[in-house]
Scaffold this active site. Structure first.
Site, mmCIF file in Angstrom:
data_model
loop_
_atom_site.group_PDB
_atom_site.id
_atom_site.type_symbol
_atom_site.label_atom_id
_atom_site.label_comp_id
_atom_site.label_asym_id
_atom_site.label_seq_id
_atom_site.Cartn_x
_atom_site.Cartn_y
_atom_site.Cartn_z
ATOM 1 N N LYS A 1 0.833 -1.201 0.000
ATOM 2 C CA LYS A 1 0.000 0.000 0.000
ATOM 3 C C LYS A 1 0.867 1.251 0.000
ATOM 4 C CE LYS A 1 -3.834 1.856 2.782
ATOM 5 N NZ LYS A 1 -4.696 1.543 3.939
ATOM 6 N N SER B 1 -9.714 1.439 2.491
ATOM 7 C CA SER B 1 -8.526 2.205 2.121
ATOM 8 C C SER B 1 -7.437 1.342 1.499
ATOM 9 C CB SER B 1 -7.984 2.969 3.329
ATOM 10 O OG SER B 1 -7.441 2.086 4.282
ATOM 11 N N SER C 1 -10.110 -1.756 6.791
ATOM 12 C CA SER C 1 -9.321 -1.389 5.611
ATOM 13 C C SER C 1 -8.743 -2.578 4.857
ATOM 14 C CB SER C 1 -8.179 -0.453 6.006
ATOM 15 O OG SER C 1 -8.689 0.735 6.547
#
Length: 169
Positions: A34, A115, A139
């Site tokens: 990420k 996210s 997330s």
């Protein structure tokens, strides 16, 4: 963001495996992380925001150190909800000013949720074997569910957060 070093690293790891054997259990496995996780290479860490374009970490996040020690190839940084979906109460899940809208690879007009949506979508689209996200409030588990993959949420305190842009504690 695709790592400009991935192919060179793959060749190095192939040679290493031939001469000395595998470095670890992830030797040569392509992994994505990420965009909120620091990598001390030529990929930026921006939290999905144009405000941090040009931000290159001087040190790997703890989780990235472990991936490299195990022999993983960091293939790319994945898109994410900008600032971990904390920039607005009406933000669009999976959208960032840096990467645009993350798409669910199975149904392009459906939300990828959460996210860490770019990490889940990358695995679901078979762009990598595994990806690392970050968990605050669904997330990891929400995008894993929406994209039809398995997502593992770490137990709090078991994985160091050093080198990860955090929005909540």
């Amino acid at each position: 963001e695709i790592s400009p070093e991935a192919l060179e690293l793959a060749a190095t790891l192939d040679a290493e495996r031939s001469s000395r054997g595998p470095r670890g259990p992830l030797h040569g496995i392509p992994i994505m992380v990420k965009d909120s996780i620091d990598t001390a290479d030529r990929m930026m860490t921006t939290g999905g925001s144009l405000a941090l374009v040009g931000n290159y970490a001087s040190r790997d996040a703890c989780v990235v150190e472990h991936l490299r020690e195990a022999g993983a190839i960091l293939l790319a940084k994945t898109n994410m909800s900008e600032w971990g979906y904390m920039r607005s109460s009406r933000a669009c899940s999976g959208w960032s000013s840096r990467g645009g809208q993350t798409r669910n690879p199975h149904v392009l007009d459906r939300s990828p949720l959460g996210s860490s949506s770019g990490s889940a979508a990358a695995v679901a689209a078979h762009l990598c074997v595994a990806a690392i996200g970050a968990e605050v409030d669904g997330s990891i588990v929400r995008p894993a569910s929406a994209n039809g993959i398995v997502g593992l949420k770490p137990t709090g305190g078991m994985v160091s957060r050093r080198g990860v842009i955090g929005v909540a504690e």
